[in-house]
Design an enzyme around this catalytic site. Sequence first.
Site, PDB file in Angstrom:
ATOM      1  N   TRP A 129     -41.618   0.852  12.324  1.00 42.17           N
ATOM      2  CA  TRP A 129     -41.824   0.134  11.100  1.00 42.17           C
ATOM      3  C   TRP A 129     -43.623  -0.158  10.954  1.00 42.17           C
ATOM      4  O   TRP A 129     -44.291  -0.457  10.449  1.00 42.17           O
ATOM      5  CB  TRP A 129     -41.424  -0.313  10.045  1.00 42.17           C
ATOM      6  CG  TRP A 129     -40.420   0.718   9.194  1.00 42.17           C
ATOM      7  CD1 TRP A 129     -39.300   1.477   9.765  1.00 42.17           C
ATOM      8  CD2 TRP A 129     -40.719   1.249   8.109  1.00 42.17           C
ATOM      9  NE1 TRP A 129     -38.987   2.016   8.650  1.00 42.17           N
ATOM     10  CE2 TRP A 129     -40.020   2.092   7.932  1.00 42.17           C
ATOM     11  CE3 TRP A 129     -42.014   0.656   6.796  1.00 42.17           C
ATOM     12  CZ2 TRP A 129     -40.530   3.009   6.254  1.00 42.17           C
ATOM     13  CZ3 TRP A 129     -42.023   1.675   6.047  1.00 42.17           C
ATOM     14  CH2 TRP A 129     -41.725   2.997   5.382  1.00 42.17           C
ATOM     15  N   ASN A 183     -39.504  12.505  14.058  1.00 41.44           N
ATOM     16  CA  ASN A 183     -40.753  11.292  14.166  1.00 41.44           C
ATOM     17  C   ASN A 183     -41.689  11.401  13.245  1.00 41.44           C
ATOM     18  O   ASN A 183     -42.629  10.690  13.129  1.00 41.44           O
ATOM     19  CB  ASN A 183     -40.565  11.078  15.524  1.00 41.44           C
ATOM     20  CG  ASN A 183     -41.729  10.096  16.011  1.00 41.44           C
ATOM     21  OD1 ASN A 183     -41.432   8.868  16.103  1.00 41.44           O
ATOM     22  ND2 ASN A 183     -42.630  10.261  17.256  1.00 41.44           N
ATOM     23  N   TRP A 188     -43.585  -3.238   4.140  1.00 39.95           N
ATOM     24  CA  TRP A 188     -42.948  -2.701   5.123  1.00 39.95           C
ATOM     25  C   TRP A 188     -41.514  -3.145   5.309  1.00 39.95           C
ATOM     26  O   TRP A 188     -40.395  -2.010   5.757  1.00 39.95           O
ATOM     27  CB  TRP A 188     -43.178  -2.420   6.505  1.00 39.95           C
ATOM     28  CG  TRP A 188     -43.646  -3.806   6.907  1.00 39.95           C
ATOM     29  CD1 TRP A 188     -44.588  -4.893   6.847  1.00 39.95           C
ATOM     30  CD2 TRP A 188     -42.361  -4.803   8.447  1.00 39.95           C
ATOM     31  NE1 TRP A 188     -44.011  -5.914   7.699  1.00 39.95           N
ATOM     32  CE2 TRP A 188     -43.159  -5.838   8.374  1.00 39.95           C
ATOM     33  CE3 TRP A 188     -41.532  -4.128   8.368  1.00 39.95           C
ATOM     34  CZ2 TRP A 188     -42.198  -6.613   9.419  1.00 39.95           C
ATOM     35  CZ3 TRP A 188     -40.583  -4.730   9.663  1.00 39.95           C
ATOM     36  CH2 TRP A 188     -41.054  -6.032   9.513  1.00 39.95           C
ATOM     37  N   TRP A 208     -47.598  -7.883  -1.158  1.00 44.51           N
ATOM     38  CA  TRP A 208     -47.398  -7.086  -0.877  1.00 44.51           C
ATOM     39  C   TRP A 208     -47.820  -6.556  -2.361  1.00 44.51           C
ATOM     40  O   TRP A 208     -47.202  -6.684  -3.091  1.00 44.51           O
ATOM     41  CB  TRP A 208     -46.278  -5.704  -0.422  1.00 44.51           C
ATOM     42  CG  TRP A 208     -46.579  -6.511   0.515  1.00 44.51           C
ATOM     43  CD1 TRP A 208     -45.938  -7.926   1.763  1.00 44.51           C
ATOM     44  CD2 TRP A 208     -46.575  -5.837   1.990  1.00 44.51           C
ATOM     45  NE1 TRP A 208     -45.981  -7.860   3.051  1.00 44.51           N
ATOM     46  CE2 TRP A 208     -45.958  -6.707   3.401  1.00 44.51           C
ATOM     47  CE3 TRP A 208     -47.416  -4.495   2.130  1.00 44.51           C
ATOM     48  CZ2 TRP A 208     -47.241  -6.322   4.481  1.00 44.51           C
ATOM     49  CZ3 TRP A 208     -48.103  -4.306   3.472  1.00 44.51           C
ATOM     50  CH2 TRP A 208     -47.519  -5.030   4.303  1.00 44.51           C
ATOM     51  N   GLU A 264     -41.250   8.628  26.060  1.00 34.03           N
ATOM     52  CA  GLU A 264     -40.237   8.397  24.062  1.00 34.03           C
ATOM     53  C   GLU A 264     -39.805   7.386  24.478  1.00 34.03           C
ATOM     54  O   GLU A 264     -39.095   6.113  24.217  1.00 34.03           O
ATOM     55  CB  GLU A 264     -40.191   9.800  23.599  1.00 34.03           C
ATOM     56  CG  GLU A 264     -41.655  10.754  23.584  1.00 34.03           C
ATOM     57  CD  GLU A 264     -42.570   9.940  22.575  1.00 34.03           C
ATOM     58  OE1 GLU A 264     -41.525   8.492  21.974  1.00 34.03           O
ATOM     59  OE2 GLU A 264     -43.374  10.183  22.549  1.00 34.03           O
ATOM     60  N   TRP A 308     -40.709   3.928  25.107  1.00 36.50           N
ATOM     61  CA  TRP A 308     -40.480   3.937  23.950  1.00 36.50           C
ATOM     62  C   TRP A 308     -39.660   2.841  23.551  1.00 36.50           C
ATOM     63  O   TRP A 308     -40.254   1.794  23.322  1.00 36.50           O
ATOM     64  CB  TRP A 308     -41.515   4.336  23.254  1.00 36.50           C
ATOM     65  CG  TRP A 308     -42.938   4.611  23.299  1.00 36.50           C
ATOM     66  CD1 TRP A 308     -43.475   6.093  23.666  1.00 36.50           C
ATOM     67  CD2 TRP A 308     -43.943   3.921  22.296  1.00 36.50           C
ATOM     68  NE1 TRP A 308     -44.739   5.305  23.147  1.00 36.50           N
ATOM     69  CE2 TRP A 308     -45.163   4.118  22.686  1.00 36.50           C
ATOM     70  CE3 TRP A 308     -43.917   2.436  21.984  1.00 36.50           C
ATOM     71  CZ2 TRP A 308     -46.472   3.587  22.128  1.00 36.50           C
ATOM     72  CZ3 TRP A 308     -45.302   1.942  21.617  1.00 36.50           C
ATOM     73  CH2 TRP A 308     -45.799   2.592  21.424  1.00 36.50           C
TER      74      TRP A 308
HETATM   75  C1  LIG Z   1     -41.015   4.190  11.259  1.00 34.50           C
HETATM   76  C2  LIG Z   1     -40.410   5.034  12.238  1.00 34.50           C
HETATM   77  C3  LIG Z   1     -38.708   4.581  12.078  1.00 34.50           C
HETATM   78  C4  LIG Z   1     -37.875   4.665  13.197  1.00 34.50           C
HETATM   79  N1  LIG Z   1     -36.555   4.953  13.099  1.00 34.50           N
HETATM   80  C5  LIG Z   1     -35.815   4.929  14.708  1.00 34.50           C
HETATM   81  C6  LIG Z   1     -34.467   4.257  14.410  1.00 34.50           C
HETATM   82  O1  LIG Z   1     -33.852   3.330  13.518  1.00 34.50           O
HETATM   83  N2  LIG Z   1     -33.596   4.868  15.556  1.00 34.50           N
HETATM   84  C7  LIG Z   1     -34.143   5.027  16.412  1.00 34.50           C
HETATM   85  O2  LIG Z   1     -33.487   5.816  17.905  1.00 34.50           O
HETATM   86  N3  LIG Z   1     -35.717   5.874  17.017  1.00 34.50           N
HETATM   87  C8  LIG Z   1     -36.290   5.381  15.749  1.00 34.50           C
HETATM   88  N4  LIG Z   1     -37.847   5.754  15.731  1.00 34.50           N
HETATM   89  C9  LIG Z   1     -38.237   6.715  17.032  1.00 34.50           C
HETATM   90  C10 LIG Z   1     -38.347   7.591  16.444  1.00 34.50           C
HETATM   91  O3  LIG Z   1     -38.797   8.484  15.113  1.00 34.50           O
HETATM   92  C11 LIG Z   1     -36.717   8.469  17.179  1.00 34.50           C
HETATM   93  O4  LIG Z   1     -35.963   8.272  18.176  1.00 34.50           O
HETATM   94  C12 LIG Z   1     -37.677   9.717  17.527  1.00 34.50           C
HETATM   95  O5  LIG Z   1     -37.057  10.269  15.885  1.00 34.50           O
HETATM   96  C13 LIG Z   1     -35.961  10.342  17.185  1.00 34.50           C
HETATM   97  O6  LIG Z   1     -35.819  11.796  17.705  1.00 34.50           O
HETATM   98  P1  LIG Z   1     -35.147  12.181  19.433  1.00 34.50           P
HETATM   99  O7  LIG Z   1     -33.532  12.603  20.070  1.00 34.50           O
HETATM  100  O8  LIG Z   1     -35.366  14.016  18.899  1.00 34.50           O
HETATM  101  O9  LIG Z   1     -36.069  11.940  19.660  1.00 34.50           O
HETATM  102  P2  LIG Z   1     -36.803  12.847  21.603  1.00 34.50           P
HETATM  103  O10 LIG Z   1     -38.097  12.571  20.593  1.00 34.50           O
HETATM  104  O11 LIG Z   1     -36.152  13.577  21.715  1.00 34.50           O
HETATM  105  O12 LIG Z   1     -36.974  11.075  22.224  1.00 34.50           O
HETATM  106  C14 LIG Z   1     -36.041  10.731  22.798  1.00 34.50           C
HETATM  107  C15 LIG Z   1     -35.431   9.472  22.360  1.00 34.50           C
HETATM  108  O13 LIG Z   1     -36.158   8.267  22.729  1.00 34.50           O
HETATM  109  C16 LIG Z   1     -36.172   7.850  22.213  1.00 34.50           C
HETATM  110  N5  LIG Z   1     -36.981   7.516  21.056  1.00 34.50           N
HETATM  111  C17 LIG Z   1     -38.396   8.620  20.555  1.00 34.50           C
HETATM  112  N6  LIG Z   1     -39.565   7.902  20.454  1.00 34.50           N
HETATM  113  C18 LIG Z   1     -39.457   6.590  19.635  1.00 34.50           C
HETATM  114  C19 LIG Z   1     -40.197   5.666  19.732  1.00 34.50           C
HETATM  115  N7  LIG Z   1     -41.193   5.993  19.405  1.00 34.50           N
HETATM  116  N8  LIG Z   1     -39.577   4.159  18.955  1.00 34.50           N
HETATM  117  C20 LIG Z   1     -38.281   3.873  20.258  1.00 34.50           C
HETATM  118  N9  LIG Z   1     -37.653   5.249  20.568  1.00 34.50           N
HETATM  119  C21 LIG Z   1     -37.801   6.652  20.833  1.00 34.50           C
HETATM  120  C22 LIG Z   1     -35.565   8.112  21.566  1.00 34.50           C
HETATM  121  O14 LIG Z   1     -34.090   7.386  21.737  1.00 34.50           O
HETATM  122  C23 LIG Z   1     -35.340   9.359  21.373  1.00 34.50           C
HETATM  123  O15 LIG Z   1     -33.882   9.849  21.246  1.00 34.50           O
HETATM  124  C24 LIG Z   1     -38.336   5.678  14.182  1.00 34.50           C
HETATM  125  C25 LIG Z   1     -39.833   5.811  14.048  1.00 34.50           C
HETATM  126  C26 LIG Z   1     -40.608   4.882  12.939  1.00 34.50           C
HETATM  127  C27 LIG Z   1     -41.926   6.097  13.054  1.00 34.50           C
END
Ligand SMILES: Cc1cc2nc3c(=O)[nH]c(=O)nc-3n(C[C@H](O)[C@H](O)[C@H](O)COP(=O)(O)OP(=O)(O)OC[C@H]3O[C@@H](n4cnc5c(N)ncnc54)[C@H](O)[C@@H]3O)c2cc1C
Length: 489
Positions: free
Chosen positions: A404, A363, A381, A328, A296, A299
Site C-alpha cells: 500500500w 498482484n 491508503w 486525504w 518476489e 520483496w
Molecule cells: C496493495 C498490495 C497489498 C498486498 N498485500 C499483501 C498481503 O497482505 N499479503 C501478501 O502475502 N502479499 C501481499 N501483497 C504482495 C503480492 O500481491 C502477493 O504476495 C501476491 O499477489 C501473492 O500471490 P502469489 O502467491 O501467487 O505470488 P507469487 O508471484 O508466486 O510470489 C511468490 C511469493 O512471494 C511473495 N511476494 C510476491 N510479491 C510480493 C510483494 N510485492 N510484496 C511482498 N511479498 C511478495 C509472496 O509471499 C508470494 O506468495 C500485496 C501487494 C500489494 C500491491
Amino acid sequence: MTSHFMNLHPLMTDLQLIWFRQDLRIHDHSALWHAQQAGPCIAIVILSPAQWQRHDDATIKIDFYLRQLKSLKQQLQTLNIPLIIEQADLWDDIPEKILHWLNTLQIQTVHANIEYELNENQRDRRVIQHLANAQKSLKLYHDRCIFNVGTLLNKNQQPYKVFGAFKKSAYEQLHISLPQCFPPPEVQTPIDLTTQLPTHITSTTELGLVATPREQQELWPVTEAYAWTKLDDFIQNDVQHYDQTRDFPNLQQTSMLSPYLNIGILSIRQCLQALFRPHYGLFEITQRGQQIWLDELLWREFYQHILFHFPHLSKGHSFKTELQHLSWRDAKQDLYAWQHGLTGIPIVDAGMRQLLHTGWMHNRVRMICAMFLSKNLLIDWRLGEQWFMQHLIDGDLAANNGGWQWCASTGVDAVPYFRIFNPVTQSERFDPNGDYIRQWLPELAHLNAKVIHAPYTFQKDIQLDYPKPIVDLKQSRLRAIEHFKQHSS
Ligand SMILES: Cc1cc2nc3c(=O)[nH]c(=O)nc-3n(C[C@H](O)[C@H](O)[C@H](O)COP(=O)(O)OP(=O)(O)OC[C@H]3O[C@@H](n4cnc5c(N)ncnc54)[C@H](O)[C@@H]3O)c2cc1C
C-alpha cells in the site's frame, strides 16, 4: 470437547512446551526442531478472536487457519505430541495462560518462532517477563525469513532502505550458503499425563463469524502435503515462464502460495530449496523466471525486515514522515464504490470483486486498485490497507503495508508520486482480451476486447447495467500530482 487423561511420568523433567503461532506445520519448523532437541514436547495453540478482530484479520483467513489447525493436530498426533488448544481473547491474557500450562505440566521452557510485528513483539516481551518472575523461560527462534531479521545491514550497519541494494546483499549471502531445511520432526515416546488438556478447535461460526462458503474453502485446501504439491507443480511447470506471465491476471500463472506462506503451512526455506532443487540445491540461476520469482520472495523478505526496523509502520504511520499528515479526501461514497467493485473502471472493479469472491487478488491488480484509491480518488491508503486486510486470505501486515505504501508513494523505496498508473492502459496491456474482466464482471462479458476496458469511453451510446466512472482519470491524476507536490520536500 475431547480430552487426554494422562499420567505424568515422574522422570519426565525435560518436557518442553512448543507454542505454534503463524507457523502451522511440523516440517522445517525452527522452534519445533529446537524443542525436540531439548526433550519430549507438548504443543499449544492460543486462539485470540478479539485480537484477530483488532488486527482486521479476514474471516476467510481465520477459517483457513482453523482448518489448517485441525490438520496440524492430526500431524502432531502421529508424532505423539499432544496439542493444547487454549483461548485468550486478547493477547494481554497470554502470559498468564502460558505460565498456567508450564506450572500444570511442570515444564520450564516454552519455544516459539519470532514474529516481527510490534504487538506480537510486545506480547512476547510480556511473556518473557512474566515467566522470568517464575524462573521459567520463552525461547524464540528465527524462522519466518530467509535471513535473520536485523542481520542484513549496509556498511554503516543500518537497514537497507532501497530494495535493489537489499537484494544485492541478499544475493551475496545466498551465494555463500543457501538456507537448509531442518531435519524432519521425530516421533516421540507417548507421554503419560494426569492433566486434562483442552483440545477443542472452534469454528468460525462458534466465534460469531459468518461461515466461509464451501466454494471459497475449496479454492484454498489446507495441509502441508497440499502446499508442497502446489509448490512442486509451480516449480516444475510455471516458474520458467514466470517472468513473462506473472503480470497477466487471467493466466493464473503465479504460485498462489501467499496464504500458505503467511500462516506458515509452508516455510520460506522450503520455497528456496524447491526453486534450486533442479540445481542440486546450489544457488545457480539459469532462467529469468527463476530469478524473478526469487526477487518476489525477496520483496516479501524486504518488507518483513523493514517492518522490524521501523516499528512506527505497525502503528499506521507513513514510512516517509513528511507525508504522515498528507490530507486525504473524505469521500465515503467513492470508498464504498471502490470496496464493492462499482467504480466504473472495469479492471479496478474486477480486482475488487475477485477479492470479495476468493479472498485473493492478483498482484498486478492489487497495485492498480491501490493506486487508483490513493491517487485517483485521493483516499487515505490506510482505509484501503484495512479493507484488504479484512478480506485477504493472505493478509500480512508487512506485505500489505509495504504494498500500500509503495502505491501511495508514502513508503520505503516507493513509486514516485508523479508515476501514476492509468488503470485503462494497464488493463489494455495486462488483460488484452479482457478475459479477466469478463470473469469478474459478467455484466460486461459480451463486450469486445477493445470496448471492455472503458465501455463508456469507447462506445459513447452504450447502455449497460454497470456504473459510469466515478472519477475522470486525467483530471484526478493531475489533482493527485499537484497535491503530493505541495507536501513533498
Ligand atoms: C496493495 C498490495 C497489498 C498486498 N498485500 C499483501 C498481503 O497482505 N499479503 C501478501 O502475502 N502479499 C501481499 N501483497 C504482495 C503480492 O500481491 C502477493 O504476495 C501476491 O499477489 C501473492 O500471490 P502469489 O502467491 O501467487 O505470488 P507469487 O508471484 O508466486 O510470489 C511468490 C511469493 O512471494 C511473495 N511476494 C510476491 N510479491 C510480493 C510483494 N510485492 N510484496 C511482498 N511479498 C511478495 C509472496 O509471499 C508470494 O506468495 C500485496 C501487494 C500489494 C500491491
